[in-house]
Enzyme design. Structure first.
Site, PDB file in Angstrom:
ATOM      1  N   GLU A  65      -5.218  24.524  36.369  1.00  0.00           N
ATOM      2  CA  GLU A  65      -4.863  25.595  34.695  1.00  0.00           C
ATOM      3  C   GLU A  65      -2.913  26.069  35.025  1.00  0.00           C
ATOM      4  O   GLU A  65      -2.700  26.099  36.029  1.00  0.00           O
ATOM      5  CB  GLU A  65      -4.892  27.381  34.686  1.00  0.00           C
ATOM      6  CG  GLU A  65      -4.024  27.885  33.595  1.00  0.00           C
ATOM      7  CD  GLU A  65      -5.122  29.286  33.756  1.00  0.00           C
ATOM      8  OE1 GLU A  65      -5.937  30.232  34.229  1.00  0.00           O
ATOM      9  OE2 GLU A  65      -5.169  29.061  32.533  1.00  0.00           O
ATOM     10  N   CYS A  74      -6.857  32.158  30.777  1.00  0.00           N
ATOM     11  CA  CYS A  74      -6.960  32.178  29.806  1.00  0.00           C
ATOM     12  C   CYS A  74      -5.976  31.553  29.070  1.00  0.00           C
ATOM     13  O   CYS A  74      -5.363  31.527  27.664  1.00  0.00           O
ATOM     14  CB  CYS A  74      -6.113  33.786  30.220  1.00  0.00           C
ATOM     15  SG  CYS A  74      -6.789  34.803  31.312  1.00  0.00           S
ATOM     16  N   ASN A 114     -13.947  30.578  27.613  1.00  0.00           N
ATOM     17  CA  ASN A 114     -13.021  30.667  28.896  1.00  0.00           C
ATOM     18  C   ASN A 114     -13.497  32.502  29.306  1.00  0.00           C
ATOM     19  O   ASN A 114     -12.562  33.343  29.127  1.00  0.00           O
ATOM     20  CB  ASN A 114     -11.732  30.779  29.196  1.00  0.00           C
ATOM     21  CG  ASN A 114     -11.073  31.466  30.606  1.00  0.00           C
ATOM     22  OD1 ASN A 114     -11.800  30.713  31.364  1.00  0.00           O
ATOM     23  ND2 ASN A 114     -10.270  31.981  29.931  1.00  0.00           N
ATOM     24  N   GLU A 115     -14.188  32.963  29.596  1.00  0.00           N
ATOM     25  CA  GLU A 115     -14.705  34.223  30.021  1.00  0.00           C
ATOM     26  C   GLU A 115     -13.802  35.152  29.302  1.00  0.00           C
ATOM     27  O   GLU A 115     -13.641  36.799  29.449  1.00  0.00           O
ATOM     28  CB  GLU A 115     -13.664  34.733  31.654  1.00  0.00           C
ATOM     29  CG  GLU A 115     -11.958  35.037  31.588  1.00  0.00           C
ATOM     30  CD  GLU A 115     -10.896  35.478  32.637  1.00  0.00           C
ATOM     31  OE1 GLU A 115     -10.795  36.336  32.488  1.00  0.00           O
ATOM     32  OE2 GLU A 115     -11.733  35.126  33.702  1.00  0.00           O
TER      33      GLU A 115
END
Ligand code: AHR
Length: 775
Positions: A24, A228, A352-353
């Site tokens: 990331e 994120c 993503n989450e």
């Protein structure tokens, strides 16, 4: 003596792509990190929306008295609208400071300098100069000239000028200086300095040293580009703070927008999806791209369902980009970019989450469309940021309902949480969606963190439902830390591999193709690290930057039937801690009260089971930006969420009740059960063991988390092996860490031993990780 019998012919399951990495662009992992560009803010696009402290001249220094400003009226293109315009006298200059302490160049090495430039901006009617001349220097320590060249600028529209610079000396504090050596009006943009010596020699490529350290892990896959980073941002893909949209990241770098990275800096997108795919191929990892699902859980906003088609199309187009042939639009685009052959794409992550219904309403549109068109692509759903709770359950429910191939789980927890949850996956249905443990780490880069993670990995390897796992985050530039721990630390010239890195490397390098059966005998019992079955300690309340009142506070010792009325509490933004009840020492108790916030954004934390400031349990009411109602255990200062509900505190009255019975914890809000969980006791197994094999080798991994060394005999049943290489981490203080000053403090040692009669006797050191490769 402890015996481990390894049955080489008794395969349990295929290990597939179990161990990989997660990249990331956090902690400047891409810009100022893996992406080899040496100039920071190369296109003058930095903006306060990226970071309060930025402006379009961030990382640039201008000579005194220079007439220069950043303009937008005649941009290079619509994606790259800022450029610097200089009305230059001879000797005026601009300097770029690079990243960290500056620009790093090596002696006798080559660098590609490029710039878009033009002269004679006749709109401003200043001078009618037809040509310009700039001197480009890389300055080292004490302004020593490492490299120098002169470029004639003879265009009146933006044109790219490119030269190779040969550095005569080394510096890690370098500066790129552009001096105007002819009077005139100059517009400059996309000022770039790239080492020629990138990983695999690729133009617009990766920093070789960091890339090699990643390659040496031998990851089976690489998840990218976040995190994120993927789902935070504006839904408008032309906004400066747009969500990550892959189509904006390919093609000419000067035509990619340079925009806000949600980790509070700017991302150039120079490392874009094409580069990610190529890099995966270069390090032998399968690409695992993650795309946003049209929903931003940070801001609680989602694209309207009637517009979701555009986002779904992005996912379909990405698959076509990676795998399509020249007859397809996006396959052709890949070929134009230089990659004739398809990339090996097997997985795609959607989201993503994310937590919240907004995502789960949208996910099915992606799933259905991808499966219809690409039935072999494995689709990954997402289960929130914790190992439990509302988002987690919703993710699994959605995955089962939609038939997702995998579910992406994330958790960052204390070592104690990992010790208490070694068997987390034992009962997962191996025929349901598989587990992709897409982000995990124990909080810390100490030796102890690493060996606890190693123990956990032995269980991951054996858990039938776990298919993929990767530690997170991967990279951290030491001067731009957003998140820690991280697997690899670096600055502009140096790299530190953490103990956690070495554990990952030992497991990845010795994964094997199949898990095989073993039997361990004479092992000692598992030891509990807490001998109490209740949760005792003090209770207290801390406001979370709010003003509010807590009243009608009643504490009940349920076991002994004692009731205490506690005085009311006022919360203020700067209040520290309000003690309500001290020294709870009973099996079952409850505390209830009314709460109302009068100002502020979040809520409060009710602390209980508190032994000291580093060891306690917390009900976080309106935690994390007022999104959560969580139970978190803090062990030795490191938190683990053991229950999660989505919740926003408002300025209204609430009735809150906490009930603790043994190790069970329940909370009620206005009479409704909100959290219901148990604080599991951390425990240490005598040894943590797993076994696997591939065509050439048999592997056994043994982790010893105790302070005693233990003799074991490993017996191999099946094919005859004659030698074993043992890679091990041992003999290290539990608190030790590799640092820039002591990079080699912790690193694996290799020993070789003969294998006699298909057996080896070995003293497993205290606090050690041992990987046996029998051949
Ligand atoms: O790995 C750091 C962050 O942790 C990731 O961006 C996010 O997915 C998680 O919350």
């Amino acid at each position: 003596m402890r015996e481990i019998k390894v049955y080489q012919n008794d395969k349990i399951k295929e290990l597939g792509d179990l161990y990989g990495i997660f990249f990331e662009d956090i902690n400047h992992a891409a810009d100022g990190g893996l992406y080899a560009e040496l100039i920071q803010n190369r296109s003058f696009e930095f903006d306060a929306i990226d970071n309060d402290s930025y402006d379009s001249l961030t990382a640039w220094e201008l000579s005194d008295g220079i007439q220069a400003s950043v303009q937008t009226d005649r941009p290079l293109n619509k994606e790259n609208i800022h450029y610097i315009s200089v009305c230059a006298k001879v000797g005026d200059y601009i300097i770029n400071k690079g990243f960290n302490s500056g620009i790093h160049v090596e002696k006798d090495s080559f660098y590609r300098f490029s710039i878009f430039a033009r002269v004679n901006d006749d709109k401003r009617e200043l001078e009618n100069v037809q040509t310009g001349k700039i001197e480009v220097e890389i300055l080292g320590d004490n302004n020593e000239i490492c490299a120098k060249t002169v470029i004639d600028i003879d265009s009146t529209e933006f044109e790219k000028y490119e030269v190779t610079l040969n550095s005569q000396s080394k510096t890690v504090n370098g500066r790129l200086k552009i001096t105007f050596i002819k009077t005139g009006i100059y517009d400059l943009d996309m000022v770039s300095l790239f080492p020629m010596d990138t990983f695999n020699g690729r133009e617009n490529g990766m920093r070789r040293d960091i890339a090699e350290v990643l390659k040496e892990l031998k990851p089976k896959f690489m998840r990218f580009p976040g995190g994120c980073l993927v789902h935070d941002g504006n839904l408008d893909d032309h906004a400066r703070d747009s969500m990550y949209r892959w189509k904006r990241t390919i093609g000419r770098i000067e035509e990619r927008p340079s925009w806000r990275n949600n980790w509070r800096y700017n991302q150039t997108l120079g490392l874009g999806f094409y580069e990610y795919f190529v890099f995966c191929e270069d390090i032998g990892a399968k690409p695992l791209p993650v795309l946003p699902g049209g929903f931003n859980p940070h801001r609680g906003i989602g694209v309207s369902i009637d517009k979701i088609g555009e986002w779904v199309q992005d996912a379909l187009d990405l698959i076509e980009f990676a795998t399509g042939d020249a007859d397809t639009k996006w396959g052709r685009r890949r070929i134009e970019l230089g990659h004739e052959e398809p990339f090996e794409l097997e997985y795609i992550g959607i989201g993503n989450e994310e937590i919240g219904d907004g995502f789960f309403e949208r996910y099915p549109y992606f799933h259905k469309a991808i499966k219809e068109r690409y039935p072999d692509i494995k689709i990954i759903n997402t289960a929130g940021p914790f190992a439990t709770g509302e988002g987690y359950d919703a993710g699994w429910k959605s995955a089962i309902a939609n038939g997702s191939d995998l579910v992406d789980e994330h958790y960052y927890s204390s070592p104690e949480w990992f010790l208490a949850n070694m068997h987390h996956y034992d009962d997962f249905d191996k025929n349901g969606p598989g587990v992709f443990l897409g982000e995990y780490a124990s909080w810390g880069n100490t030796y102890y963190n690493a060996i606890v993670e190693a123990a956990y990995m032995t269980h991951l390897e054996k858990a039938p439902a776990v298919k993929l796992a990767c530690y997170a985050p991967l990279l951290c530039n030491k001067d731009y830390v957003n998140w820690q721990p991280d697997m690899i630390w670096f600055d502009n010239h140096d790299i530190v591999k953490t103990a956690n890195y070495y554990v990952q490397q030992m497991f990845m390098n010795n994964q094997g193709t199949d898990e095989i059966r073993y039997e361990a005998t004479e092992l000692e019992d598992t030891v509990r690290l807490i001998d109490k079955d209740n949760i005792d300690g003090t209770i207290s309340i801390i406001g979370n930057g709010i003003e509010g009142t807590i009243w009608n506070i009643i504490y009940k010792d349920i076991t002994n039937n004692i009731i205490n009325k506690v005085p009311d509490i006022s919360l203020y933004p700067d209040n520290t801690e309000n003690i309500c009840v001290e020294n709870v020492d009973t099996d079952s108790y409850s505390i209830e009260f009314n709460f109302k916030r009068s100002s502020g954004r979040k809520g409060f934390a009710l602390q209980f089971g508190k032994k000291d400031d580093n060891n306690l349990i917390r009900l976080e009411f309106g935690g994390w930006d007022n999104w959560d109602c969580n139970i978190a255990v803090i062990s030795n200062g490191r938190g683990s969420t053991i229950s999660h509900r989505i919740f926003h505190v408002e300025d209204i009255e609430y009735k809150i009740r906490l009930v603790v019975e043994g190790r069970r914890i329940q909370t009620y809000v206005n009479g409704e059960l909100y959290n219901d969980t148990a604080y599991q006791i951390p425990e240490i197994e005598d040894l943590y063991i797993c076994a696997s094999e591939d065509d050439n080798k048999t592997y056994t991994k043994i982790v010893n988390l105790t302070g005693d060394s233990k003799e074991v005999r490993i017996n191999l049943d099946g094919c005859e092996r004659t030698e074993v290489s043992i890679t091990r981490l041992y003999d290290t203080e539990l608190t030790a860490m590799n640092t820039f000053d002591n990079k080699e403090l912790i690193r694996p040692q290799l020993v070789r031993k003969p294998v006699i009669n298909n057996a080896v006797i070995y003293e497993v050191p205290a606090h050690s990780v041992n990987v046996f490769a029998f051949s």
